[in-house]
Scaffold this motif. Structure first.
Motif, PDB file in Angstrom:
ATOM      1  N   UNK A 164       1.911   2.425   9.671  1.00 43.61           N
ATOM      2  CA  UNK A 164       1.974   3.218   8.450  1.00 43.61           C
ATOM      3  C   UNK A 164       2.000   4.686   8.832  1.00 43.61           C
ATOM      4  N   UNK A 165       2.556   5.501   7.931  1.00 50.09           N
ATOM      5  CA  UNK A 165       2.677   6.942   8.159  1.00 50.09           C
ATOM      6  C   UNK A 165       2.230   7.660   6.892  1.00 50.09           C
ATOM      7  N   UNK A 166       1.321   8.595   7.053  1.00 49.80           N
ATOM      8  CA  UNK A 166       0.843   9.384   5.921  1.00 49.80           C
ATOM      9  C   UNK A 166       1.399  10.796   6.010  1.00 49.80           C
ATOM     10  N   UNK A 206       1.869  11.430   0.497  1.00 49.36           N
ATOM     11  CA  UNK A 206       1.436  10.046   0.328  1.00 49.36           C
ATOM     12  C   UNK A 206       1.641   9.213   1.579  1.00 49.36           C
ATOM     13  N   UNK A 207       1.554   7.911   1.409  1.00 51.09           N
ATOM     14  CA  UNK A 207       1.608   6.988   2.537  1.00 51.09           C
ATOM     15  C   UNK A 207       2.775   6.020   2.385  1.00 51.09           C
ATOM     16  N   UNK A 208       3.460   5.779   3.508  1.00 51.85           N
ATOM     17  CA  UNK A 208       4.531   4.795   3.600  1.00 51.85           C
ATOM     18  C   UNK A 208       4.096   3.716   4.585  1.00 51.85           C
ATOM     19  N   UNK A 209       4.194   2.462   4.164  1.00 52.78           N
ATOM     20  CA  UNK A 209       3.792   1.336   5.012  1.00 52.78           C
ATOM     21  C   UNK A 209       5.040   0.559   5.433  1.00 52.78           C
ATOM     22  N   UNK A 210       5.246   0.447   6.723  1.00 55.69           N
ATOM     23  CA  UNK A 210       6.430  -0.243   7.243  1.00 55.69           C
ATOM     24  C   UNK A 210       6.329  -1.743   7.002  1.00 55.69           C
ATOM     25  N   UNK A 251       0.794  -1.222   0.000  1.00 55.00           N
ATOM     26  CA  UNK A 251       0.000   0.000   0.000  1.00 55.00           C
ATOM     27  C   UNK A 251       0.823   1.268   0.000  1.00 55.00           C
ATOM     28  N   UNK A 252       2.154   1.148  -0.027  1.00 53.71           N
ATOM     29  CA  UNK A 252       3.003   2.337  -0.128  1.00 53.71           C
ATOM     30  C   UNK A 252       2.748   3.054  -1.447  1.00 53.71           C
ATOM     31  N   UNK A 253       2.500   4.355  -1.355  1.00 54.75           N
ATOM     32  CA  UNK A 253       2.273   5.205  -2.536  1.00 54.75           C
ATOM     33  C   UNK A 253       2.734   6.596  -2.137  1.00 54.75           C
TER      34      UNK A 253
END
Length: 415
Positions: free
Chosen positions: A286-288, A267-271, A215-217
């Motif tokens: 996750x961090x947006x 955007x969003x980064x998913x660990x 889901x990282x975008x």
């Protein structure tokens, strides 16, 4: 673990990690784990030319007691003797070794807000000294097995066996298990330097990350003055980096990294791996980002710790590093989840919240810390790496004219 292998590892830390200069002082920061290996490191530093080697101790159980019983003012105070010590470091610029053996859960359950407040107080004082030393001394972080850490990585087996297995993994992942670790690192550094040269030739202005599986975008801007770095770092002199002292800040290290433009992230980064933050393990998070800053965070475990982390100061909610690591690295291929940022970050592409590296600027020595911040290097009391690499991660570079260049395809280098 065989003494011969440990001795070669200690020598690697002193000579390739620090590259100690004749007459230079050294400070080793460590927990009271693996004292026999600590003795080897100290001896190898002397054999490499150190004039004096000092040891500074840290120990999570004592830190826990301090957090529990001290009031916030005492916990956050920088004592007079500490200021004197920092002043001496500014003058002498000792090389620093950090032997990392921390228990990933060593500070779980503490009063996180109290601890954060104390760290903020201390940073406000210490920063004036740290700025004067920035990019002027060698440092190296290297892993050493701790009992609690080994039991976390290899549960269900006797402690001694777990420690031995962790030693084996650390030496292998750190390219220190062969007959010539120093030679292996020389070759490794040359390979990373070629990657950096290629990336720097592209004059990229943006990186775009996508992973359907996680889901990282995400998209992040780069400074015109930035450069990619990796492997051996150098203390840049007025005559240029070629005349600097080369050292390896991390053992192991598989990354090519740069400092992004402060406040330009969307955007969003998913660990994809847990993050151990000051002894507390943050998992499945996750961090947006919106308008360059963290806008929301989510975590299945210790979400409140993550919230505190990104609010430590104004810069904690912005990025300080973008690092590229191929999915198939020695650490990833080991199949081990280390619960330790030093190793886990080198198994995966990662980002860092917080402080940026002014050393990633071209002609870094020509800028003061204040000038580097003005160009777009983020400033914060934290620098916390979190892993986002996945088998299908793509990273696309965008040049100044809008041309797109494939950097990573399916988790690995595109070229």
């Amino acid at each position: 673990m065989e003494e011969k292998k440990l001795r070669k590892y200690a020598e690697l830390i002193a000579r390739s990690g620090l590259n100690i200069m004749p007459g230079q002082e050294v400070i080793v920061r460590t927990a009271p784990e693996q004292l026999d290996f600590l003795e080897m490191v100290v001896e190898e530093c002397y054999k490499a030319g150190a004039s004096k080697v000092s040891v500074e101790w840290r120990y999570d159980p004592l830190t826990r007691l301090g957090i529990r019983y001290q009031n916030p003012e005492t916990l956050g105070r920088v004592e007079v003797w500490e200021k004197v010590q920092l002043s001496e470091c500014v003058k002498k610029l000792p090389a620093n070794v950090y032997l990392d053996s921390d228990d990933p859960d060593g500070l779980s359950g503490i009063d996180s807000e109290k601890w954060a407040e104390a760290q903020q107080m201390r940073y406000g004082i210490r920063k004036r000294y740290l700025d004067k030393m920035e990019n002027k001394y060698q440092w190296c972080v290297a892993a050493v097995p701790g009992k609690k850490w080994a039991e976390k990585v290899f549960p269900g087996i006797p402690s001694e066996e777990a420690v031995e297995k962790l030693w084996e993994a650390i030496l292998k992942c750190g390219r220190a298990d062969g007959e010539d670790p120093i030679g292996a690192w020389k070759e490794h550094n040359e390979n990373l330097a070629r990657r950096c040269a290629w990336l720097n030739s592209l004059k990229l202005r943006r990186l775009v990350y996508k992973s359907e599986s996680t889901g990282t975008d995400f998209s992040v801007g780069l400074m015109p003055q930035m450069r990619f770095m990796g492997g051996a770092d150098a203390l840049e002199t007025p005559e240029g980096i070629a005349n600097g002292i080369f050292f390896n800040a991390n053992i192991p290290s598989e990354e090519v990294f740069t400092t992004p433009m402060k406040g330009d992230a969307e955007g969003v980064l998913v660990a994809t791996r847990p993050l151990s933050y000051r002894g507390v393990l943050i998992e499945n998070f996750s961090i947006r980002f919106k308008n360059g800053k963290v806008s929301e965070v989510h975590a299945e475990k210790n979400e409140e710790t993550l919230r505190i982390m990104v609010s430590m100061d104004k810069g904690a909610s912005m990025l300080g590093e973008c690092a590229l690591v191929p999915y198939h690295s020695p650490i990833r291929d080991s199949g081990i989840l280390f619960y330790n940022t030093l190793l886990d970050e080198n198994a995966s592409c990662h980002m860092a919240l917080g402080d940026g590296y002014s050393s990633c600027l071209e002609d870094a020595s020509s800028y003061t810390p204040a000038q580097a911040r003005k160009l777009g290097v983020n400033q914060s009391m934290i620098h916390e790496d979190f892993m986002i690499g996945s088998p299908d991660l793509s990273v696309t570079g965008i040049k100044e004219d809008g041309t797109e260049v494939a950097i990573f395809v399916n988790g690995d280098w595109a070229d």
